[in-house]
Motif scaffolding. Structure first.
Motif, mmCIF file in Angstrom:
data_model
loop_
_atom_site.group_PDB
_atom_site.id
_atom_site.type_symbol
_atom_site.label_atom_id
_atom_site.label_comp_id
_atom_site.label_asym_id
_atom_site.label_seq_id
_atom_site.Cartn_x
_atom_site.Cartn_y
_atom_site.Cartn_z
ATOM 1 N N THR A 6 29.136 -38.909 37.184
ATOM 2 C CA THR A 6 29.970 -37.794 37.630
ATOM 3 C C THR A 6 31.220 -38.353 38.289
ATOM 4 O O THR A 6 31.196 -39.427 38.889
ATOM 5 C CB THR A 6 29.220 -36.881 38.618
ATOM 6 O OG1 THR A 6 28.846 -37.652 39.761
ATOM 7 C CG2 THR A 6 27.999 -36.258 37.981
ATOM 8 N N ALA A 7 32.296 -37.612 38.166
ATOM 9 C CA ALA A 7 33.560 -37.980 38.806
ATOM 10 C C ALA A 7 34.336 -36.699 39.049
ATOM 11 O O ALA A 7 34.129 -35.695 38.363
ATOM 12 C CB ALA A 7 34.354 -38.932 37.916
ATOM 13 N N ASP A 8 35.211 -36.732 40.026
ATOM 14 C CA ASP A 8 36.057 -35.578 40.291
ATOM 15 C C ASP A 8 37.405 -36.050 40.803
ATOM 16 O O ASP A 8 37.540 -37.168 41.299
ATOM 17 C CB ASP A 8 35.400 -34.621 41.285
ATOM 18 C CG ASP A 8 35.162 -35.271 42.634
ATOM 19 O OD1 ASP A 8 36.138 -35.404 43.411
ATOM 20 O OD2 ASP A 8 34.017 -35.671 42.910
ATOM 21 N N THR A 9 38.377 -35.186 40.643
ATOM 22 C CA THR A 9 39.710 -35.458 41.153
ATOM 23 C C THR A 9 40.427 -34.133 41.332
ATOM 24 O O THR A 9 39.971 -33.101 40.819
ATOM 25 C CB THR A 9 40.513 -36.383 40.210
ATOM 26 O OG1 THR A 9 41.700 -36.824 40.883
ATOM 27 C CG2 THR A 9 40.903 -35.679 38.917
ATOM 28 N N ASP A 100 36.046 -31.523 37.769
ATOM 29 C CA ASP A 100 34.730 -32.155 37.930
ATOM 30 C C ASP A 100 34.211 -32.517 36.548
ATOM 31 O O ASP A 100 34.087 -31.652 35.679
ATOM 32 C CB ASP A 100 33.744 -31.201 38.610
ATOM 33 C CG ASP A 100 34.100 -30.952 40.056
ATOM 34 O OD1 ASP A 100 34.042 -31.907 40.841
ATOM 35 O OD2 ASP A 100 34.440 -29.794 40.386
ATOM 36 N N ASP A 122 30.169 -45.894 35.763
ATOM 37 C CA ASP A 122 30.659 -44.989 36.803
ATOM 38 C C ASP A 122 32.119 -45.293 37.128
ATOM 39 O O ASP A 122 32.962 -44.396 37.200
ATOM 40 C CB ASP A 122 29.835 -45.137 38.092
ATOM 41 C CG ASP A 122 28.415 -44.668 37.939
ATOM 42 O OD1 ASP A 122 27.735 -45.109 36.989
ATOM 43 O OD2 ASP A 122 27.971 -43.873 38.777
ATOM 44 N N ALA A 123 32.406 -46.562 37.328
ATOM 45 C CA ALA A 123 33.769 -46.972 37.671
ATOM 46 C C ALA A 123 34.737 -46.637 36.539
ATOM 47 O O ALA A 123 35.860 -46.190 36.787
ATOM 48 C CB ALA A 123 33.810 -48.467 37.977
ATOM 49 N N LYS A 126 35.501 -42.861 36.429
ATOM 50 C CA LYS A 126 36.387 -42.504 37.546
ATOM 51 C C LYS A 126 37.822 -42.956 37.276
ATOM 52 O O LYS A 126 38.777 -42.224 37.558
ATOM 53 C CB LYS A 126 35.855 -43.086 38.851
ATOM 54 C CG LYS A 126 34.585 -42.375 39.301
ATOM 55 C CD LYS A 126 33.949 -43.014 40.500
ATOM 56 C CE LYS A 126 32.660 -42.243 40.818
ATOM 57 N NZ LYS A 126 31.848 -42.872 41.810
ATOM 58 N N ARG A 127 37.983 -44.150 36.698
ATOM 59 C CA ARG A 127 39.336 -44.622 36.343
ATOM 60 C C ARG A 127 39.948 -43.737 35.260
ATOM 61 O O ARG A 127 41.132 -43.412 35.317
ATOM 62 C CB ARG A 127 39.300 -46.076 35.888
ATOM 63 C CG ARG A 127 39.184 -47.072 37.028
ATOM 64 C CD ARG A 127 39.429 -48.512 36.583
ATOM 65 N NE ARG A 127 38.532 -48.942 35.530
ATOM 66 C CZ ARG A 127 37.349 -49.523 35.723
ATOM 67 N NH1 ARG A 127 36.922 -49.740 36.950
ATOM 68 N NH2 ARG A 127 36.600 -49.892 34.704
ATOM 69 N N HIS A 130 41.142 -40.567 36.757
ATOM 70 C CA HIS A 130 42.376 -40.841 37.497
ATOM 71 C C HIS A 130 43.567 -40.955 36.533
ATOM 72 O O HIS A 130 44.660 -40.456 36.825
ATOM 73 C CB HIS A 130 42.237 -42.104 38.345
ATOM 74 C CG HIS A 130 43.470 -42.397 39.139
ATOM 75 N ND1 HIS A 130 43.816 -41.687 40.260
ATOM 76 C CD2 HIS A 130 44.455 -43.305 38.947
ATOM 77 C CE1 HIS A 130 44.958 -42.141 40.730
ATOM 78 N NE2 HIS A 130 45.362 -43.129 39.960
#
Length: 192
Positions: A6-9, A100, A122-123, A126-127, A130
């Protein structure tokens, strides 16, 4: 064993702009590392080529649920690759949107399993999210839009009958009026 990331911004564009850009799947290689290409096959089907840590995979995916300015969910349809995801869009203010993202897949082979165990996936996700933020904020406008709805892989659209292929708001891969007409990826700023 599946892996879920999961990632969000928050992006400094209205929810409609962020959502509309996400519907332009062929633009994904511009902000998703490892995605070599996404080809739109029809309103709800795509063909992906991804390369991560030297492992190249091709698979087809279908949009399984989609509501304009709210969410897009997808799942792979290729038996060898188990992949699905969902992205949700929530207005924070008139010009700011929370995004999300949840992606789930089944790692295959040593390299993918090691990457999952070390949380390298995960990383990466997220990148990528971004980079989506940077991409849409720099442009300030989407490269196209598809405003139809999909529920259980059945396409519906305002004014349509709810049957596949009957959308009246346009089709994925084309820009809906009042924007200029064009095919996804036809934007000269997006050509590689």
């Amino acid at each position: 064993m599946s892996t879920t990331v999961t990632a969000d911004t928050e992006v400094d564009v209205p929810v409609r702009t962020a959502y509309d850009q996400w519907t332009q799947f062929e633009s994904f290689p511009h902000f998703m590392n490892g995605v070599e290409s996404v080809r739109q096959l029809d309103d709800t089907s795509t063909h992906w080529i991804v390369s991560i840590a030297g492992v190249t995979r091709e698979f087809d995916a279908d949009v399984s649920d989609q509501v304009p300015d709210d969410h897009v969910a997808w799942r792979s349809t290729t038996a060898e690759v188990h992949h699905r995801g969902r992205v949700d869009f929530r207005p924070v203010s008139a010009d700011r949107t929370r995004v999300d993202l949840t992606i789930e897949w089944e790692p295959e082979g040593f390299v993918e399993k090691a990457g999952a165990a070390l949380q390298l996936d995960d990383a990466q996700v997220k990148r990528d999210l971004h980079r989506f933020k940077e991409f849409i904020e720099e442009r300030r406008a989407e490269t196209g839009a598809w405003r139809g709805e999909v529920h259980g892989a059945q396409e519906t659209a305002p004014g349509g009958t709810g049957l596949p292929g009957t959308a009246t708001t346009g089709t994925a891969g084309t820009v809906n009026p009042p924007m200029s007409e064009g095919v996804v990826g036809s934007d000269p700023d997006l050509r590689a």
